[in-house]
Design an enzyme around this catalytic site. Structure first.
Site, PDB file in Angstrom:
ATOM      1  N   GLY A  51     -53.367  11.425 -29.055  1.00  0.00           N
ATOM      2  CA  GLY A  51     -53.369  10.280 -29.970  1.00  0.00           C
ATOM      3  C   GLY A  51     -54.503   9.294 -29.799  1.00  0.00           C
ATOM      4  O   GLY A  51     -54.923   8.649 -30.763  1.00  0.00           O
ATOM      5  N   ASP A 109     -44.731   2.930 -26.404  1.00  0.00           N
ATOM      6  CA  ASP A 109     -43.412   2.897 -27.032  1.00  0.00           C
ATOM      7  C   ASP A 109     -42.393   2.499 -25.967  1.00  0.00           C
ATOM      8  O   ASP A 109     -42.160   1.321 -25.735  1.00  0.00           O
ATOM      9  CB  ASP A 109     -43.163   4.293 -27.629  1.00  0.00           C
ATOM     10  CG  ASP A 109     -41.978   4.331 -28.564  1.00  0.00           C
ATOM     11  OD1 ASP A 109     -41.689   3.316 -29.198  1.00  0.00           O
ATOM     12  OD2 ASP A 109     -41.337   5.390 -28.669  1.00  0.00           O
ATOM     13  N   GLY A 111     -42.982   3.036 -22.820  1.00  0.00           N
ATOM     14  CA  GLY A 111     -43.805   2.688 -21.667  1.00  0.00           C
ATOM     15  C   GLY A 111     -43.703   3.694 -20.532  1.00  0.00           C
ATOM     16  O   GLY A 111     -44.423   3.590 -19.543  1.00  0.00           O
ATOM     17  N   LYS A 137     -45.127  -1.643 -28.592  1.00  0.00           N
ATOM     18  CA  LYS A 137     -43.816  -1.962 -29.174  1.00  0.00           C
ATOM     19  C   LYS A 137     -42.979  -2.697 -28.129  1.00  0.00           C
ATOM     20  O   LYS A 137     -42.145  -2.091 -27.460  1.00  0.00           O
ATOM     21  CB  LYS A 137     -43.098  -0.675 -29.597  1.00  0.00           C
ATOM     22  CG  LYS A 137     -43.830   0.176 -30.630  1.00  0.00           C
ATOM     23  CD  LYS A 137     -42.990   1.398 -31.009  1.00  0.00           C
ATOM     24  CE  LYS A 137     -43.730   2.346 -31.914  1.00  0.00           C
ATOM     25  NZ  LYS A 137     -42.987   3.597 -32.191  1.00  0.00           N
TER      26      LYS A 137
HETATM   27  P1  XMP Z   1     -43.909   6.179 -24.435  1.00  0.00           P
HETATM   28  O1  XMP Z   1     -42.532   6.075 -25.027  1.00  0.00           O
HETATM   29  O2  XMP Z   1     -43.894   6.938 -23.159  1.00  0.00           O
HETATM   30  O3  XMP Z   1     -44.658   7.055 -25.465  1.00  0.00           O
HETATM   31  O4  XMP Z   1     -44.556   4.826 -24.323  1.00  0.00           O
HETATM   32  C1  XMP Z   1     -45.945   6.883 -25.813  1.00  0.00           C
HETATM   33  C2  XMP Z   1     -46.383   8.049 -26.648  1.00  0.00           C
HETATM   34  O5  XMP Z   1     -45.409   8.342 -27.673  1.00  0.00           O
HETATM   35  C3  XMP Z   1     -46.044   8.628 -28.879  1.00  0.00           C
HETATM   36  N1  XMP Z   1     -45.598   7.648 -29.881  1.00  0.00           N
HETATM   37  C4  XMP Z   1     -45.916   7.633 -31.175  1.00  0.00           C
HETATM   38  N2  XMP Z   1     -46.691   8.465 -31.878  1.00  0.00           N
HETATM   39  N3  XMP Z   1     -46.273   7.173 -33.814  1.00  0.00           N
HETATM   40  C5  XMP Z   1     -46.856   8.228 -33.215  1.00  0.00           C
HETATM   41  O6  XMP Z   1     -47.555   8.973 -33.880  1.00  0.00           O
HETATM   42  C6  XMP Z   1     -45.483   6.291 -33.173  1.00  0.00           C
HETATM   43  O7  XMP Z   1     -44.969   5.337 -33.777  1.00  0.00           O
HETATM   44  C7  XMP Z   1     -45.293   6.549 -31.768  1.00  0.00           C
HETATM   45  N4  XMP Z   1     -44.590   5.894 -30.819  1.00  0.00           N
HETATM   46  C8  XMP Z   1     -44.813   6.603 -29.676  1.00  0.00           C
HETATM   47  C9  XMP Z   1     -47.523   8.525 -28.612  1.00  0.00           C
HETATM   48  O8  XMP Z   1     -48.038   9.812 -28.366  1.00  0.00           O
HETATM   49  C10 XMP Z   1     -47.644   7.691 -27.372  1.00  0.00           C
HETATM   50  O9  XMP Z   1     -48.771   7.999 -26.592  1.00  0.00           O
HETATM   51 MG    MG Z   2     -50.351   9.406 -27.062  1.00  0.00          MG
END
Ligand code: XMP
Ligand code: MG
Length: 181
Positions: A51, A109, A111, A137
């Site tokens: 991403g 997201d 974290g 977030k």
């Molecule tokens: P965590 O939950 O570990 O996840 O912080 C982070 C990764 O989750 C993906 N992610 C998203 N990808 N739209 C996306 O396309 C979103 O709204 C979203 N939220 C989380 C992303 O790969 C990030 O690195």
């Molecule tokens: Mg990512």
């Protein structure tokens, strides 16, 4: 710039324009330069694929401090057997020992990805570790992991574009779109 985009049966609306993203990237780069201004060493930027590739590409071209860059690819925590077992699908290619590391993420997201990755990095004895994310977030992660440079905080919504995907698609969109509910 399309006001709405559709992927399968889901409709996404324009959320953060290309111009706003550009402003955010320039501001973060300035903050990064200011933070490292007294440090003569290169900064080691580590981008977490997939991403972050678009954000990373734009960010490095705005940072004036000398940087080295590398990419890692991590298993999402959903597939992790336990904490600390974040599988590095693509491992660190260059040593970070004694280096100033800046981790570049697209979005935080829960974290958990960043939290586990930072624990991993600490084992390699870098001089410092800072984190940078385009989007965050806070209502979801509740600051379980501290982020030093944040582009923009958003609500608990699903977003795509500018590197962020829906099932591998939409990464090429120059703006960020959010799922319409
Ligand atoms: P965590 O939950 O570990 O996840 O912080 C982070 C990764 O989750 C993906 N992610 C998203 N990808 N739209 C996306 O396309 C979103 O709204 C979203 N939220 C989380 C992303 O790969 C990030 O690195
Ligand atoms: Mg990512």
């Amino acid at each position: 710039m399309a006001v709405e985009v559709k992927y399968d049966d889901k409709i996404f609306e324009l959320f953060i324009s290309k111009e706003e993203i550009e402003e955010i990237v320039v501001r973060i780069a300035k903050e990064v330069d200011a933070h490292y201004s007294d440090i003569a060493d290169d900064i080691m930027l580590i981008s977490i694929l997939d991403g972050s590739f678009v954000f990373m590409a734009d960010l490095v071209r705005q940072i004036e401090h000398q940087v080295e860059i590398q990419f890692v690819k991590l298993n999402s925590y959903d597939n992790m057997l336990s904490r600390g077992e974040v599988a590095h699908i693509l491992k660190l290619q260059h040593s970070i020992e004694g280096k100033h590391v800046l981790v570049v993420e697209d979005i935080i997201d829960t974290g958990l990805t960043l939290e586990v990755f930072i624990e991993e990095l600490q084992k390699h004895n870098p001089k410092s570790i800072k984190t940078c994310t385009l989007l965050s977030k806070p209502e979801i992660h509740n600051d379980i992991v501290s982020t030093d440079f944040v582009g923009r905080e958003i609500g608990p919504e699903f977003v795509i574009g500018y590197g962020l995907d829906i099932d591998g698609r939409a990464r090429q969109l120059p703006a960020i779109y959010r799922l319409k509910v």
